[in-house]
Design a protein around this motif. Structure first.
Motif, PDB file in Angstrom:
ATOM      1  N   GLN A 208      -5.310  23.604 133.151  1.00 22.52           N
ATOM      2  CA  GLN A 208      -4.904  24.877 133.784  1.00 22.52           C
ATOM      3  C   GLN A 208      -4.872  24.777 135.305  1.00 22.52           C
ATOM      4  OE1 GLN A 208      -7.078  24.599 131.288  1.00 22.52           O
ATOM      5  NE2 GLN A 208      -6.966  26.347 129.877  1.00 22.52           N
ATOM      6  N   HIS A 209      -5.800  23.973 135.879  1.00 26.02           N
ATOM      7  CA  HIS A 209      -5.876  23.924 137.343  1.00 26.02           C
ATOM      8  C   HIS A 209      -4.902  22.913 137.965  1.00 26.02           C
ATOM      9  CE1 HIS A 209      -8.847  21.059 135.722  1.00 26.02           C
ATOM     10  NE2 HIS A 209      -8.337  20.273 136.650  1.00 26.02           N
ATOM     11  N   ASP A 210      -4.166  22.166 137.145  1.00 29.00           N
ATOM     12  CA  ASP A 210      -3.231  21.170 137.690  1.00 29.00           C
ATOM     13  C   ASP A 210      -1.893  21.846 138.044  1.00 29.00           C
ATOM     14  OD1 ASP A 210      -5.038  19.007 137.405  1.00 29.00           O
ATOM     15  OD2 ASP A 210      -4.533  18.879 135.263  1.00 29.00           O
ATOM     16  N   HIS A 211      -1.972  22.761 139.013  1.00 34.63           N
ATOM     17  CA  HIS A 211      -0.805  23.601 139.328  1.00 34.63           C
ATOM     18  C   HIS A 211       0.382  22.799 139.813  1.00 34.63           C
ATOM     19  CE1 HIS A 211      -3.594  27.186 140.489  1.00 34.63           C
ATOM     20  NE2 HIS A 211      -3.653  26.864 139.241  1.00 34.63           N
ATOM     21  N   LYS A 212       0.107  21.969 140.828  1.00 35.34           N
ATOM     22  CA  LYS A 212       1.217  21.395 141.587  1.00 35.34           C
ATOM     23  C   LYS A 212       2.087  20.503 140.703  1.00 35.34           C
ATOM     24  CE  LYS A 212       2.318  19.501 146.031  1.00 35.34           C
ATOM     25  NZ  LYS A 212       1.951  18.627 147.115  1.00 35.34           N
ATOM     26  N   ILE A 213       1.429  19.652 139.928  1.00 37.41           N
ATOM     27  CA  ILE A 213       2.218  18.723 139.106  1.00 37.41           C
ATOM     28  C   ILE A 213       2.941  19.485 137.997  1.00 37.41           C
ATOM     29  CG2 ILE A 213       0.323  17.998 137.544  1.00 37.41           C
ATOM     30  CD1 ILE A 213       1.821  15.089 138.100  1.00 37.41           C
ATOM     31  N   GLN A 214       2.308  20.526 137.465  1.00 37.28           N
ATOM     32  CA  GLN A 214       2.995  21.305 136.416  1.00 37.28           C
ATOM     33  C   GLN A 214       4.256  21.962 136.975  1.00 37.28           C
ATOM     34  OE1 GLN A 214       1.087  23.619 133.422  1.00 37.28           O
ATOM     35  NE2 GLN A 214      -0.957  22.880 133.896  1.00 37.28           N
ATOM     36  N   ILE A 215       4.137  22.523 138.174  1.00 37.91           N
ATOM     37  CA  ILE A 215       5.311  23.190 138.771  1.00 37.91           C
ATOM     38  C   ILE A 215       6.419  22.179 139.047  1.00 37.91           C
ATOM     39  CG2 ILE A 215       6.129  24.397 140.864  1.00 37.91           C
ATOM     40  CD1 ILE A 215       4.608  26.274 139.028  1.00 37.91           C
ATOM     41  N   GLU A 216       6.044  21.014 139.572  1.00 33.13           N
ATOM     42  CA  GLU A 216       7.052  19.964 139.842  1.00 33.13           C
ATOM     43  C   GLU A 216       7.790  19.592 138.558  1.00 33.13           C
ATOM     44  OE1 GLU A 216       8.015  17.876 142.518  1.00 33.13           O
ATOM     45  OE2 GLU A 216       6.969  19.213 143.900  1.00 33.13           O
ATOM     46  N   ILE A 217       7.023  19.424 137.488  1.00 30.10           N
ATOM     47  CA  ILE A 217       7.634  18.998 136.228  1.00 30.10           C
ATOM     48  C   ILE A 217       8.521  20.099 135.650  1.00 30.10           C
ATOM     49  CG2 ILE A 217       7.061  18.462 133.816  1.00 30.10           C
ATOM     50  CD1 ILE A 217       4.823  16.698 135.029  1.00 30.10           C
ATOM     51  N   LEU A 218       8.035  21.322 135.686  1.00 31.20           N
ATOM     52  CA  LEU A 218       8.849  22.419 135.135  1.00 31.20           C
ATOM     53  C   LEU A 218      10.144  22.580 135.932  1.00 31.20           C
ATOM     54  CD1 LEU A 218       5.934  24.949 134.472  1.00 31.20           C
ATOM     55  CD2 LEU A 218       7.260  23.731 132.726  1.00 31.20           C
ATOM     56  N   ASP A 219      10.047  22.511 137.254  1.00 30.66           N
ATOM     57  CA  ASP A 219      11.260  22.600 138.091  1.00 30.66           C
ATOM     58  C   ASP A 219      12.228  21.460 137.760  1.00 30.66           C
ATOM     59  OD1 ASP A 219      10.213  24.825 139.308  1.00 30.66           O
ATOM     60  OD2 ASP A 219       9.778  23.856 141.234  1.00 30.66           O
ATOM     61  N   GLY A 220      11.660  20.254 137.608  1.00 28.16           N
ATOM     62  CA  GLY A 220      12.491  19.083 137.285  1.00 28.16           C
ATOM     63  C   GLY A 220      13.182  19.244 135.942  1.00 28.16           C
ATOM     64  N   TRP A 221      12.446  19.757 134.971  1.00 29.90           N
ATOM     65  CA  TRP A 221      13.036  19.955 133.641  1.00 29.90           C
ATOM     66  C   TRP A 221      14.156  21.003 133.700  1.00 29.90           C
ATOM     67  CZ3 TRP A 221       8.025  20.382 130.161  1.00 29.90           C
ATOM     68  CH2 TRP A 221       7.533  19.100 129.930  1.00 29.90           C
ATOM     69  N   ALA A 222      13.913  22.091 134.438  1.00 29.93           N
ATOM     70  CA  ALA A 222      14.949  23.140 134.529  1.00 29.93           C
ATOM     71  C   ALA A 222      16.217  22.549 135.150  1.00 29.93           C
ATOM     72  CB  ALA A 222      14.427  24.315 135.357  1.00 29.93           C
ATOM     73  N   CYS A 223      16.024  21.734 136.169  1.00 28.29           N
ATOM     74  CA  CYS A 223      17.157  21.106 136.851  1.00 28.29           C
ATOM     75  C   CYS A 223      17.902  20.167 135.889  1.00 28.29           C
ATOM     76  CB  CYS A 223      16.560  20.346 138.034  1.00 28.29           C
ATOM     77  SG  CYS A 223      17.740  19.738 139.146  1.00 28.29           S
ATOM     78  N   ALA A 224      17.140  19.359 135.150  1.00 28.93           N
ATOM     79  CA  ALA A 224      17.760  18.427 134.193  1.00 28.93           C
ATOM     80  C   ALA A 224      18.496  19.206 133.108  1.00 28.93           C
ATOM     81  CB  ALA A 224      16.681  17.540 133.572  1.00 28.93           C
ATOM     82  N   ALA A 225      17.872  20.284 132.619  1.00 31.38           N
ATOM     83  CA  ALA A 225      18.507  21.074 131.551  1.00 31.38           C
ATOM     84  C   ALA A 225      19.823  21.683 132.052  1.00 31.38           C
ATOM     85  CB  ALA A 225      17.555  22.171 131.079  1.00 31.38           C
ATOM     86  N   ARG A 226      19.821  22.164 133.311  1.00 30.45           N
ATOM     87  CA  ARG A 226      21.061  22.708 133.884  1.00 30.45           C
ATOM     88  C   ARG A 226      22.147  21.641 133.920  1.00 30.45           C
ATOM     89  NH1 ARG A 226      17.728  24.460 138.178  1.00 30.45           N
ATOM     90  NH2 ARG A 226      16.793  26.428 137.551  1.00 30.45           N
ATOM     91  N   GLU A 227      21.768  20.439 134.340  1.00 32.00           N
ATOM     92  CA  GLU A 227      22.761  19.358 134.480  1.00 32.00           C
ATOM     93  C   GLU A 227      23.408  18.968 133.150  1.00 32.00           C
ATOM     94  OE1 GLU A 227      20.780  17.262 138.397  1.00 32.00           O
ATOM     95  OE2 GLU A 227      21.295  15.976 136.706  1.00 32.00           O
ATOM     96  N   THR A 228      22.697  19.171 132.047  1.00 32.73           N
ATOM     97  CA  THR A 228      23.302  18.811 130.754  1.00 32.73           C
ATOM     98  C   THR A 228      24.400  19.794 130.357  1.00 32.73           C
ATOM     99  OG1 THR A 228      21.781  20.140 129.430  1.00 32.73           O
ATOM    100  CG2 THR A 228      21.138  17.844 129.867  1.00 32.73           C
ATOM    101  N   GLY A 229      24.347  21.026 130.876  1.00 29.81           N
ATOM    102  CA  GLY A 229      25.322  22.053 130.472  1.00 29.81           C
ATOM    103  C   GLY A 229      25.092  22.538 129.045  1.00 29.81           C
ATOM    104  N   MET A 230      23.969  22.178 128.431  1.00 29.62           N
ATOM    105  CA  MET A 230      23.722  22.565 127.030  1.00 29.62           C
ATOM    106  C   MET A 230      23.264  24.006 126.909  1.00 29.62           C
ATOM    107  SD  MET A 230      21.610  19.169 125.804  1.00 29.62           S
ATOM    108  CE  MET A 230      20.980  19.836 124.278  1.00 29.62           C
TER     109      MET A 230
END
Ligand SMILES: C[S@@+](CC[C@H](N)C(=O)[O-])C[C@H]1O[C@@H](n2cnc3c(N)ncnc32)[C@H](O)[C@@H]1O
Length: 267
Positions: A208-230
């Motif tokens: 729960q306290h690992d904020h920074k890395i979780q946010i980086e990963i979630l942002d990265g995933w959202a970006c990757a998901a957008r790029e797929t156009g799926m």
């Protein structure tokens, strides 16, 4: 530039180190237990995290050849303090083109981490064949294997992870990337050249306290998901907002599947 910033590699390093599989690392150490010295080639070294993670498990006298195509990461890796019995040389090599150049020269062990999911089947086969030709054991840590557990769950998680795993197959400079198939394909590629392969999980686990890395990963995933156009951009944005809220509220945990392997020629 490779697209992997020193900031990102520094952020993930403690989680990577904690995730490394102890039994696989013991198998690496056991292989060199009776040696007084060792020469290691680290492929895609980034800022040198593999050296920092495993040098204490290897013979005291060490020579490391750190290989990457990103000059700024190499400069970072080469500039760090090291024990007196360790020699470190940084080499700029495009591994997609010149893998053989990186492997040539004194070497007893090839290491890599967080690289094999970026490469293609052809490149992986080349790595296995070229390592076997030189009878070099290969320790490949932290290969992504596609399984993710998020808590609390969200109805859109599976769609996002499916898109991310599709994105993982896009070309990262080595041809179509193996992404989540890399673990299985690596084991097969090394067994095909007559290697014994030890493997073990090295999942990233974020509390729960690992904020920074979780946010980086979630942002990265959202970006990757957008790029797929799926998926629609709106649904991705809403999912990201919900997941970020869980992180902010300190109730988000994540487990992201990785595997370490040690592949060694049969004696
Ligand atoms: C995910 S990072 C892992 C870095 C490091 N091994 C670690 O675990 O922190 C992948 C690394 O591979 C390097 N890389 C990617 N493509 C490459 C290429 N064609 N030639 C050499 N290095 C490459 C990147 O610069 C980056 O340092």
């Amino acid at each position: 530039m490779s697209g992997f910033s020193a900031g990102w590699l520094t952020l993930r390093e403690p989680y990577d180190r904690r995730a490394r599989n102890g039994d696989v690392l013991k198998a690496v150490a056991a292989r060199f237990r009776d040696e007084s010295s060792i020469a290691v080639v680290d492929l895609g070294c980034g800022t040198g995290s593999t050296l920092r993670a495993i040098s204490s498990h290897l013979p005291a006298q060490q020579t490391w050849r750190l290989v990457d195509n990103d000059l700024s990461l190499l400069a970072h890796a080469a500039g760090l303090a090291r024990p007196p019995k360790m020699t470190v040389a940084a080499r700029t090599v495009d591994l997609a083109r010149d893998l053989e150049l990186a492997l040539d020269g004194p070497a007893d062990l090839v290491t890599t981490s967080a690289l094999l999911d970026l490469v293609s089947q052809d490149w992986l086969d080349r790595l296995a064949i070229e390592s076997a030709a030189r009878r070099l054991p290969v320790y490949a840590a932290l290969t992504y294997q596609g399984e993710v557990e998020l808590a609390p769950t969200d109805p859109f998680d599976d769609a996002i992870i499916a898109a991310v795993n599709r994105h993982q197959h896009s070309d990262k400079g080595f041809g179509p990337a193996l992404g989540p198939d890399a673990v299985e394909k690596s084991i097969k590629a090394f067994e095909k050249v007559g290697y014994d392969v030890s493997q073990g999980p090295s999942d990233w686990v974020f509390a729960q306290h690992d904020h920074k890395i979780q946010i980086e990963i979630l942002d990265g995933w959202a970006c990757a998901a957008r790029e797929t156009g799926m998926l629609s951009a709106g649904r991705i944005d809403n999912w990201l907002a919900r997941r970020r809220q869980h992180v902010d509220a300190e109730c988000s945990t994540m487990s992201i599947g990785h595997v370490d392997i040690f592949a060694a020629p049969r004696s």
